[in-house]
Design a protein around this motif. Structure first.
Motif, PDB file in Angstrom:
ATOM      1  N   UNK A 158       0.770  -1.358  -0.222  1.00  0.00           N
ATOM      2  CA  UNK A 158      -0.124   0.080   0.054  1.00  0.00           C
ATOM      3  C   UNK A 158       0.836   1.267  -0.022  1.00  0.00           C
ATOM      4  N   UNK A 159       0.543   2.156  -0.898  1.00  0.00           N
ATOM      5  CA  UNK A 159       1.582   3.430  -1.217  1.00  0.00           C
ATOM      6  C   UNK A 159       0.636   4.514  -1.121  1.00  0.00           C
ATOM      7  N   UNK A 160       1.006   5.949  -0.620  1.00  0.00           N
ATOM      8  CA  UNK A 160       0.275   6.827  -0.980  1.00  0.00           C
ATOM      9  C   UNK A 160       1.574   7.627  -2.175  1.00  0.00           C
ATOM     10  N   UNK A 187      -8.297   6.804  -6.576  1.00  0.00           N
ATOM     11  CA  UNK A 187      -8.098   8.385  -6.411  1.00  0.00           C
ATOM     12  C   UNK A 187      -9.301   8.879  -5.990  1.00  0.00           C
ATOM     13  N   UNK A 188      -9.187  10.131  -5.126  1.00  0.00           N
ATOM     14  CA  UNK A 188     -10.021  11.019  -4.787  1.00  0.00           C
ATOM     15  C   UNK A 188     -11.203  10.094  -4.051  1.00  0.00           C
ATOM     16  N   UNK A 189     -10.913   9.186  -3.151  1.00  0.00           N
ATOM     17  CA  UNK A 189     -11.744   8.416  -2.414  1.00  0.00           C
ATOM     18  C   UNK A 189     -12.657   9.275  -1.783  1.00  0.00           C
ATOM     19  N   UNK A 190     -14.151   8.720  -1.873  1.00  0.00           N
ATOM     20  CA  UNK A 190     -15.203   9.425  -1.270  1.00  0.00           C
ATOM     21  C   UNK A 190     -15.495  10.614  -1.742  1.00  0.00           C
ATOM     22  N   UNK A 191     -14.561  11.252  -2.692  1.00  0.00           N
ATOM     23  CA  UNK A 191     -15.009  12.489  -3.282  1.00  0.00           C
ATOM     24  C   UNK A 191     -15.819  12.316  -4.775  1.00  0.00           C
ATOM     25  N   UNK A 192     -16.005  13.661  -5.253  1.00  0.00           N
ATOM     26  CA  UNK A 192     -16.867  13.643  -6.572  1.00  0.00           C
ATOM     27  C   UNK A 192     -16.439  12.626  -7.802  1.00  0.00           C
ATOM     28  N   UNK A 193     -15.060  12.953  -7.846  1.00  0.00           N
ATOM     29  CA  UNK A 193     -14.449  11.874  -9.006  1.00  0.00           C
ATOM     30  C   UNK A 193     -13.787  10.838  -8.653  1.00  0.00           C
ATOM     31  N   UNK A 194     -14.391  10.225  -7.654  1.00  0.00           N
ATOM     32  CA  UNK A 194     -13.550   8.786  -7.196  1.00  0.00           C
ATOM     33  C   UNK A 194     -13.404   7.846  -8.330  1.00  0.00           C
ATOM     34  N   UNK A 195     -12.025   7.365  -8.265  1.00  0.00           N
ATOM     35  CA  UNK A 195     -11.717   6.367  -9.117  1.00  0.00           C
ATOM     36  C   UNK A 195     -11.221   5.041  -8.401  1.00  0.00           C
ATOM     37  N   UNK A 196     -11.555   3.771  -8.772  1.00  0.00           N
ATOM     38  CA  UNK A 196     -10.995   2.914  -8.331  1.00  0.00           C
ATOM     39  C   UNK A 196     -10.626   1.801  -9.458  1.00  0.00           C
ATOM     40  N   UNK A 197      -9.606   1.589  -9.892  1.00  0.00           N
ATOM     41  CA  UNK A 197      -9.368   0.772 -11.121  1.00  0.00           C
ATOM     42  C   UNK A 197      -8.106  -0.493 -10.771  1.00  0.00           C
ATOM     43  N   UNK A 198      -8.390  -1.531 -11.323  1.00  0.00           N
ATOM     44  CA  UNK A 198      -7.647  -2.611 -10.846  1.00  0.00           C
ATOM     45  C   UNK A 198      -7.153  -3.117 -12.333  1.00  0.00           C
ATOM     46  N   UNK A 199      -5.833  -3.267 -12.541  1.00  0.00           N
ATOM     47  CA  UNK A 199      -5.439  -3.606 -13.947  1.00  0.00           C
ATOM     48  C   UNK A 199      -4.058  -4.272 -13.551  1.00  0.00           C
ATOM     49  N   UNK A 219      -4.232  10.279  -4.150  1.00  0.00           N
ATOM     50  CA  UNK A 219      -3.762   8.948  -4.917  1.00  0.00           C
ATOM     51  C   UNK A 219      -3.400   7.853  -3.916  1.00  0.00           C
ATOM     52  N   UNK A 220      -3.970   6.576  -3.899  1.00  0.00           N
ATOM     53  CA  UNK A 220      -3.545   5.345  -3.064  1.00  0.00           C
ATOM     54  C   UNK A 220      -3.159   4.529  -4.142  1.00  0.00           C
ATOM     55  N   UNK A 221      -1.945   3.820  -4.128  1.00  0.00           N
ATOM     56  CA  UNK A 221      -1.745   2.579  -5.192  1.00  0.00           C
ATOM     57  C   UNK A 221      -1.415   1.158  -4.349  1.00  0.00           C
ATOM     58  N   UNK A 222      -2.237   0.330  -4.884  1.00  0.00           N
ATOM     59  CA  UNK A 222      -1.788  -1.232  -4.121  1.00  0.00           C
ATOM     60  C   UNK A 222      -1.383  -1.984  -5.130  1.00  0.00           C
ATOM     61  N   UNK A 223      -0.334  -2.680  -4.607  1.00  0.00           N
ATOM     62  CA  UNK A 223       0.312  -3.536  -5.648  1.00  0.00           C
ATOM     63  C   UNK A 223       0.125  -5.183  -4.868  1.00  0.00           C
ATOM     64  N   UNK A 224      -0.381  -5.921  -5.710  1.00  0.00           N
ATOM     65  CA  UNK A 224      -0.315  -7.225  -5.284  1.00  0.00           C
ATOM     66  C   UNK A 224       1.107  -7.891  -4.923  1.00  0.00           C
ATOM     67  N   UNK A 225       0.959  -8.765  -4.172  1.00  0.00           N
ATOM     68  CA  UNK A 225       2.254  -9.166  -3.371  1.00  0.00           C
ATOM     69  C   UNK A 225       2.770 -10.282  -4.617  1.00  0.00           C
TER      70      UNK A 225
END
Length: 278
Positions: A158-160, A187-199, A219-225
């Motif tokens: 988990x990264x900011x 990105x922008x969690x709970x805000x108007x332009x909230x985006x959650x994309x997994x790829x 922005x929060x970045x998650x990376x699989x182990x």
């Protein structure tokens, strides 16, 4: 309200996420210690909170901490807030916590929003184990070195990240972890332009590069182990295993070779069973 230092989580975007208990503490406190009093003023004004505030951040000197401790020593209530989310998660504050604890002053958490936890909850990556890394180093060389140290970690990372660095960070991650490693941009969690994309990291980098809107906001970045590496027997190990199995029971032979090579005992035992069936 009982005296003590209250660690109060505040909204990361949507003001409706401030809990009733958090609001009660902010209103009842004798003093609010805020990372940025100007930023927190908007939240306090929205809810009609008139409690006095004092700045407390990573550059605060001993006098600022002493002012807060004086209120606490007198049996008062102090609420510690960050700019957004849960204080002390990639935010300053722990020296104040330690100072209060050293004087047996109660420290009371008021749970609430946290961008890292919110991203994990909606990201779709494993959450049974995760490792919070906060912000990576700003300089490319140091950032690459930190990523290389994390490349084999099996837990979700988990990264900011700052919006102006997200593109180069994704590129560095794809280079270090591999372009096919699964990841999430939240990105922008709970805000108007909230985006959650997994790829995959490669696809995420291309997507962010093609859309400048994804290079804005919080922005929060998650990376699989790192996935477990497939173990395989080389010819020499297979020959050793078969020779031992001529003298020992198959399970015992597998255990001995597992101790020598570090390979999984089940892998070795299954190899012997397959050989027996040939």
């Amino acid at each position: 309200m009982d005296s003590g230092l209250y660690i109060v989580a505040t909204p990361i975007g949507n003001l409706g996420d401030l809990s009733p208990r958090a609001l009660d503490v902010l209103r009842a406190a004798d003093l609010i210690a805020a990372e940025d009093t100007r930023h927190s003023a908007r939240l306090l004004q929205h809810f009609g909170v008139t409690t006095a505030t004092v700045a407390y951040h990573e550059h605060s000197d001993e006098r600022a901490r002493e002012r807060i401790l004086e209120v606490l020593r007198g049996g008062g209530v102090v609420a510690l807030v960050s700019d957004a989310g849960t204080p002390l998660i990639s935010d300053p504050g722990y020296p104040l916590i330690r100072a209060a604890q050293a004087e047996s002053i109660p420290v009371r958490p008021i749970p609430g929003p946290c961008a890292a936890i919110a991203a994990l909850s909606a990201g779709g990556l494993p959450t049974d184990r995760f490792q919070f890394e906060g912000f990576l180093p700003a300089k490319a060389g140091a950032r690459r070195g930190r990523l290389e140290a994390l490349a084999t970690q099996p837990a979700t990372l988990v990264f900011y990240e700052a919006p102006h660095r997200v593109l180069e960070t994704l590129a560095a991650m794809a280079e270090t972890f591999g372009a096919q490693r699964e990841a999430v941009l939240a990105r922008e969690i709970t805000k108007t332009f909230e985006t959650v994309r997994r790829d995959s990291l490669g696809e995420l980098h291309a997507w962010v590069a093609a859309d400048s809107n994804q290079q804005r906001g919080e922005i929060v970045l998650l990376v699989a182990g790192c996935p477990p590496r497939e173990q395989a027997l080389d010819e020499a190990t297979g020959a050793l295993l078969k020779r031992l199995a001529e003298e020992l029971p198959a399970k015992r032979a597998a255990a001995v070779v597992a101790d020598i090579t570090g390979l999984r005992k089940k892998l070795l035992y299954d190899f012997l069973l397959e050989e027996k069936q040939r």
